[in-house]
Design a protein around this motif. Structure first.
Motif, PDB file in Angstrom:
ATOM      1  N   ASP A  87     -38.764 -14.694 -43.288  1.00  0.00           N
ATOM      2  CA  ASP A  87     -38.166 -13.684 -42.403  1.00  0.00           C
ATOM      3  C   ASP A  87     -38.797 -13.827 -41.025  1.00  0.00           C
ATOM      4  OD1 ASP A  87     -37.198 -11.491 -41.036  1.00  0.00           O
ATOM      5  OD2 ASP A  87     -37.911 -10.013 -42.484  1.00  0.00           O
ATOM      6  N   ARG A  89     -38.470 -12.363 -38.399  1.00  0.00           N
ATOM      7  CA  ARG A  89     -38.741 -11.125 -37.655  1.00  0.00           C
ATOM      8  C   ARG A  89     -40.118 -10.568 -37.982  1.00  0.00           C
ATOM      9  NH1 ARG A  89     -34.097  -7.714 -39.914  1.00  0.00           N
ATOM     10  NH2 ARG A  89     -34.703  -9.008 -41.646  1.00  0.00           N
ATOM     11  N   SER A  90     -40.768 -11.101 -39.006  1.00  0.00           N
ATOM     12  CA  SER A  90     -42.084 -10.590 -39.392  1.00  0.00           C
ATOM     13  C   SER A  90     -43.118 -11.708 -39.373  1.00  0.00           C
ATOM     14  CB  SER A  90     -42.034  -9.945 -40.786  1.00  0.00           C
ATOM     15  OG  SER A  90     -41.814 -10.922 -41.772  1.00  0.00           O
TER      16      SER A  90
END
Length: 145
Positions: A87, A89-90
């Protein structure tokens, strides 16, 4: 029904316990981390690499607070942050070798504060008390959902 003071007492214990923890750090001349950073280190020592969300869930710290603290800890050389391949975004947070070496010092401080917390308690009383705290925590977490 009698007025219950659990929330007030837990808040007061947290405040006084936090000050006592900081004092023990000072007495032991440990300045590599503070009490709040110790929570994050503890979670990472227990669980290894984690996302910020996972650390937030396990430590009880808000993500916004955690993000600023992790930035400071990164600058101090305590944690590394890598892009999360699953992911983007993290980020994945992990301990540096320097932070791994601090675990022994942290354990000594937590043992000392634990001895203060449970002074005069039998082993059975301490177990029962922690059971009650876990039930309260569960109730609060359940209510949050």
């Amino acid at each position: 029904m009698k007025e219950r003071q659990a929330g007030f007492l837990i808040s007061k214990i947290k405040a006084i316990g936090g000050r006592r923890f900081e004092k023990i750090l000072q007495e032991k001349k440990i300045d590599a981390f503070n009490g709040a950073q110790g929570k994050i280190l503890y979670v990472l020592w227990q669980g290894g690499k984690m996302t910020v969300t996972e650390i937030s869930e396990k430590s009880g710290l808000a993500k916004t607070t955690l993000t600023a603290m992790l930035a400071r800890m990164r600058a101090q050389g305590l944690v590394c942050m890598q892009e999360n391949a699953k992911d983007r975004r993290s980020s994945i947070v992990s301990l540096t070798p320097a932070a791994a070496l601090l675990k022994e010092e942290y354990d000594a401080v937590t043992e000392q504060i634990g001895n203060i917390y449970y002074k005069g308690f039998s082993e059975a009383e301490a177990e029962q008390f922690e059971g009650y705290l876990k039930r309260i925590l569960h109730n609060l977490e359940e209510e949050h959902e």
